[in-house]
Design a protein around this motif. Structure first.
Motif, PDB file in Angstrom:
ATOM      1  N   GLN A 131      54.901  42.980  15.535  1.00  0.00           N
ATOM      2  CA  GLN A 131      55.615  41.724  15.348  1.00  0.00           C
ATOM      3  C   GLN A 131      54.717  40.683  14.688  1.00  0.00           C
ATOM      4  O   GLN A 131      53.562  40.512  15.078  1.00  0.00           O
ATOM      5  CB  GLN A 131      56.118  41.193  16.699  1.00  0.00           C
ATOM      6  CG  GLN A 131      57.044  42.151  17.432  1.00  0.00           C
ATOM      7  CD  GLN A 131      58.299  42.457  16.653  1.00  0.00           C
ATOM      8  OE1 GLN A 131      58.837  41.593  15.959  1.00  0.00           O
ATOM      9  NE2 GLN A 131      58.776  43.688  16.752  1.00  0.00           N
ATOM     10  N   LYS A 132      55.258  40.002  13.672  1.00  0.00           N
ATOM     11  CA  LYS A 132      54.491  38.989  12.955  1.00  0.00           C
ATOM     12  C   LYS A 132      54.628  37.654  13.665  1.00  0.00           C
ATOM     13  O   LYS A 132      55.661  36.995  13.629  1.00  0.00           O
ATOM     14  CB  LYS A 132      55.002  38.878  11.510  1.00  0.00           C
ATOM     15  CG  LYS A 132      54.262  37.861  10.664  1.00  0.00           C
ATOM     16  CD  LYS A 132      52.820  38.251  10.462  1.00  0.00           C
ATOM     17  CE  LYS A 132      52.130  37.278   9.526  1.00  0.00           C
ATOM     18  NZ  LYS A 132      50.701  37.556   9.377  1.00  0.00           N
ATOM     19  N   ARG A 133      53.542  37.255  14.340  1.00  0.00           N
ATOM     20  CA  ARG A 133      53.515  35.968  15.035  1.00  0.00           C
ATOM     21  C   ARG A 133      52.162  35.318  14.797  1.00  0.00           C
ATOM     22  O   ARG A 133      51.231  35.943  14.282  1.00  0.00           O
ATOM     23  CB  ARG A 133      53.735  36.162  16.539  1.00  0.00           C
ATOM     24  CG  ARG A 133      55.081  36.790  16.893  1.00  0.00           C
ATOM     25  CD  ARG A 133      55.339  36.678  18.383  1.00  0.00           C
ATOM     26  NE  ARG A 133      56.627  37.262  18.740  1.00  0.00           N
ATOM     27  CZ  ARG A 133      56.785  38.368  19.439  1.00  0.00           C
ATOM     28  NH1 ARG A 133      55.712  39.026  19.870  1.00  0.00           N
ATOM     29  NH2 ARG A 133      57.983  38.808  19.739  1.00  0.00           N
ATOM     30  N   TYR A 134      52.058  34.050  15.196  1.00  0.00           N
ATOM     31  CA  TYR A 134      50.789  33.341  15.021  1.00  0.00           C
ATOM     32  C   TYR A 134      49.692  33.969  15.876  1.00  0.00           C
ATOM     33  O   TYR A 134      48.543  34.075  15.442  1.00  0.00           O
ATOM     34  CB  TYR A 134      50.957  31.856  15.383  1.00  0.00           C
ATOM     35  CG  TYR A 134      51.767  31.077  14.384  1.00  0.00           C
ATOM     36  CD1 TYR A 134      51.272  30.796  13.112  1.00  0.00           C
ATOM     37  CD2 TYR A 134      53.040  30.627  14.696  1.00  0.00           C
ATOM     38  CE1 TYR A 134      52.017  30.085  12.187  1.00  0.00           C
ATOM     39  CE2 TYR A 134      53.800  29.912  13.783  1.00  0.00           C
ATOM     40  CZ  TYR A 134      53.273  29.646  12.531  1.00  0.00           C
ATOM     41  OH  TYR A 134      54.022  28.952  11.617  1.00  0.00           O
ATOM     42  N   LEU A 135      50.043  34.402  17.081  1.00  0.00           N
ATOM     43  CA  LEU A 135      49.041  34.967  17.982  1.00  0.00           C
ATOM     44  C   LEU A 135      48.536  36.323  17.491  1.00  0.00           C
ATOM     45  O   LEU A 135      47.408  36.714  17.816  1.00  0.00           O
ATOM     46  CB  LEU A 135      49.614  35.110  19.389  1.00  0.00           C
ATOM     47  CG  LEU A 135      49.824  33.802  20.161  1.00  0.00           C
ATOM     48  CD1 LEU A 135      50.449  34.079  21.520  1.00  0.00           C
ATOM     49  CD2 LEU A 135      48.503  33.055  20.322  1.00  0.00           C
ATOM     50  N   THR A 136      49.362  37.042  16.736  1.00  0.00           N
ATOM     51  CA  THR A 136      48.920  38.349  16.249  1.00  0.00           C
ATOM     52  C   THR A 136      47.779  38.222  15.253  1.00  0.00           C
ATOM     53  O   THR A 136      47.013  39.170  15.068  1.00  0.00           O
ATOM     54  CB  THR A 136      50.079  39.108  15.590  1.00  0.00           C
ATOM     55  OG1 THR A 136      50.582  38.352  14.479  1.00  0.00           O
ATOM     56  CG2 THR A 136      51.199  39.351  16.577  1.00  0.00           C
ATOM     57  N   PHE A 137      47.656  37.068  14.616  1.00  0.00           N
ATOM     58  CA  PHE A 137      46.534  36.846  13.698  1.00  0.00           C
ATOM     59  C   PHE A 137      45.215  36.967  14.450  1.00  0.00           C
ATOM     60  O   PHE A 137      44.300  37.680  14.028  1.00  0.00           O
ATOM     61  CB  PHE A 137      46.659  35.464  13.042  1.00  0.00           C
ATOM     62  CG  PHE A 137      45.529  35.112  12.130  1.00  0.00           C
ATOM     63  CD1 PHE A 137      45.498  35.584  10.819  1.00  0.00           C
ATOM     64  CD2 PHE A 137      44.485  34.305  12.564  1.00  0.00           C
ATOM     65  CE1 PHE A 137      44.456  35.265   9.968  1.00  0.00           C
ATOM     66  CE2 PHE A 137      43.435  33.979  11.726  1.00  0.00           C
ATOM     67  CZ  PHE A 137      43.425  34.460  10.420  1.00  0.00           C
ATOM     68  N   PHE A 138      45.121  36.296  15.589  1.00  0.00           N
ATOM     69  CA  PHE A 138      43.899  36.365  16.396  1.00  0.00           C
ATOM     70  C   PHE A 138      43.815  37.706  17.126  1.00  0.00           C
ATOM     71  O   PHE A 138      42.719  38.226  17.351  1.00  0.00           O
ATOM     72  CB  PHE A 138      43.879  35.210  17.400  1.00  0.00           C
ATOM     73  CG  PHE A 138      43.944  33.857  16.753  1.00  0.00           C
ATOM     74  CD1 PHE A 138      42.814  33.290  16.179  1.00  0.00           C
ATOM     75  CD2 PHE A 138      45.139  33.159  16.690  1.00  0.00           C
ATOM     76  CE1 PHE A 138      42.865  32.042  15.569  1.00  0.00           C
ATOM     77  CE2 PHE A 138      45.204  31.915  16.081  1.00  0.00           C
ATOM     78  CZ  PHE A 138      44.072  31.362  15.527  1.00  0.00           C
ATOM     79  N   GLY A 139      44.974  38.269  17.471  1.00  0.00           N
ATOM     80  CA  GLY A 139      44.968  39.580  18.101  1.00  0.00           C
ATOM     81  C   GLY A 139      44.413  40.656  17.192  1.00  0.00           C
ATOM     82  O   GLY A 139      43.643  41.525  17.633  1.00  0.00           O
ATOM     83  N   ASN A 140      44.759  40.599  15.914  1.00  0.00           N
ATOM     84  CA  ASN A 140      44.237  41.579  14.966  1.00  0.00           C
ATOM     85  C   ASN A 140      42.735  41.409  14.731  1.00  0.00           C
ATOM     86  O   ASN A 140      42.035  42.384  14.472  1.00  0.00           O
ATOM     87  CB  ASN A 140      44.989  41.470  13.634  1.00  0.00           C
ATOM     88  CG  ASN A 140      46.311  42.201  13.648  1.00  0.00           C
ATOM     89  OD1 ASN A 140      46.399  43.346  14.072  1.00  0.00           O
ATOM     90  ND2 ASN A 140      47.362  41.540  13.203  1.00  0.00           N
ATOM     91  N   ILE A 141      42.248  40.179  14.809  1.00  0.00           N
ATOM     92  CA  ILE A 141      40.805  39.952  14.672  1.00  0.00           C
ATOM     93  C   ILE A 141      40.060  40.546  15.866  1.00  0.00           C
ATOM     94  O   ILE A 141      39.040  41.244  15.698  1.00  0.00           O
ATOM     95  CB  ILE A 141      40.504  38.448  14.524  1.00  0.00           C
ATOM     96  CG1 ILE A 141      41.047  37.930  13.185  1.00  0.00           C
ATOM     97  CG2 ILE A 141      38.997  38.193  14.603  1.00  0.00           C
ATOM     98  CD1 ILE A 141      40.866  36.446  12.976  1.00  0.00           C
ATOM     99  N   LEU A 142      40.558  40.276  17.071  1.00  0.00           N
ATOM    100  CA  LEU A 142      39.922  40.853  18.267  1.00  0.00           C
ATOM    101  C   LEU A 142      39.997  42.382  18.243  1.00  0.00           C
ATOM    102  O   LEU A 142      39.029  43.068  18.603  1.00  0.00           O
ATOM    103  CB  LEU A 142      40.593  40.309  19.522  1.00  0.00           C
ATOM    104  CG  LEU A 142      40.403  38.811  19.807  1.00  0.00           C
ATOM    105  CD1 LEU A 142      41.223  38.394  21.016  1.00  0.00           C
ATOM    106  CD2 LEU A 142      38.927  38.486  20.020  1.00  0.00           C
ATOM    107  N   TYR A 143      41.143  42.889  17.817  1.00  0.00           N
ATOM    108  CA  TYR A 143      41.315  44.339  17.728  1.00  0.00           C
ATOM    109  C   TYR A 143      40.362  44.941  16.696  1.00  0.00           C
ATOM    110  O   TYR A 143      39.815  46.033  16.905  1.00  0.00           O
ATOM    111  CB  TYR A 143      42.765  44.636  17.361  1.00  0.00           C
ATOM    112  CG  TYR A 143      43.088  46.104  17.209  1.00  0.00           C
ATOM    113  CD1 TYR A 143      42.806  47.012  18.228  1.00  0.00           C
ATOM    114  CD2 TYR A 143      43.683  46.582  16.050  1.00  0.00           C
ATOM    115  CE1 TYR A 143      43.109  48.362  18.086  1.00  0.00           C
ATOM    116  CE2 TYR A 143      43.997  47.921  15.901  1.00  0.00           C
ATOM    117  CZ  TYR A 143      43.700  48.798  16.908  1.00  0.00           C
ATOM    118  OH  TYR A 143      43.991  50.136  16.778  1.00  0.00           O
ATOM    119  N   ALA A 144      40.132  44.222  15.618  1.00  0.00           N
ATOM    120  CA  ALA A 144      39.191  44.702  14.591  1.00  0.00           C
ATOM    121  C   ALA A 144      37.773  44.786  15.146  1.00  0.00           C
ATOM    122  O   ALA A 144      37.024  45.713  14.818  1.00  0.00           O
ATOM    123  CB  ALA A 144      39.228  43.779  13.368  1.00  0.00           C
TER     124      ALA A 144
END
Length: 211
Positions: A131-144
């Motif tokens: 899902q494309k949300r604002y929080l997923t931006f930071f979630g993808n960074i942490l996941y990376a």
């Protein structure tokens, strides 16, 4: 006689011009009002003649993996290799590297997977945060950062094993292609674990509902 013939020719010419514009006006009106209900049916074979694209057709899952590998390898090339001569501290370089991987995943890679899909949500199973949300931006960074840590540990174990076996030299270095492959493999592993956990929880809820 000549005058009458000339007048008749002018009338015929005006008639031809009028007919020409009537035909074109009808064509424009048909084009403007065209939709699925009044358009002629065209066979798939006929449509295939006018479609452009590569002659080699790859499976959807293979396209997803190649896209993920390509972008991970590209970030490795431009960030890890490109900035290694400017950022001497390894932890600082890995920090920048992890942020770049997460941003590219959220902004480019996942959006490509969402766009090139036959039906909406068809590639959600290939993303940790579909899902494309604002929080997923930071979630993808942490996941990376998690994936990068796993790749770093993998490289370390490979090199320790290599040296323990009596190997000589610098060991296995970080290259864009190999990094892209390993990074994507860990990504797919974690996504599969997430799907498995989700399935276990879903089955547990169904079982509890039957009691």
């Amino acid at each position: 006689m000549a005058s009458g013939k000339h007048t008749r020719n002018k009338r015929e010419e005006k008639g031809d011009v009028g007919e020409y514009y009537r035909l074109h006006k009808k064509a424009v009106d048909d084009l403007v009002t065209a939709d699925e209900s009044n358009s002629p049916e065209v066979s798939e074979e006929e449509l295939r003649k006018y479609r452009s694209g590569p002659k080699i057709h790859l499976a959807d899952w293979l396209k997803v993996i190649l896209i993920k590998m390509w972008f991970a390898g590209s970030v490795c090339f431009f960030i890890f290799w490109g900035l290694s001569s400017y950022i001497s501290a390894r932890l600082d370089l890995l920090f920048v590297f992890g942020i770049a991987l997460g941003v590219i995943t959220d902004v480019i890679t996942n959006n490509i997977l969402r766009y090139y899909v036959k039906k909406k949500g068809g590639n959600d199973r290939w993303m940790m945060f579909p899902q494309k949300r604002y929080l997923t931006f930071f979630g993808n960074i942490l996941y990376a950062f998690v994936l990068l840590l796993c790749v770093d540990v993998f490289y370390t174990l490979i090199n320790l094993t290599f040296f323990a076996a009596g190997g000589k030299g610098a060991g296995l270095g970080v290259g864009p292609i190999l990094f892209g492959v390993i990074y994507t493999l860990f990504d797919l592993l974690f996504i599969q674990m997430k799907r498995l956990l989700h399935q276990i929880v879903s089955d547990a809820k169904k079982s509890a509902g039957r009691l």
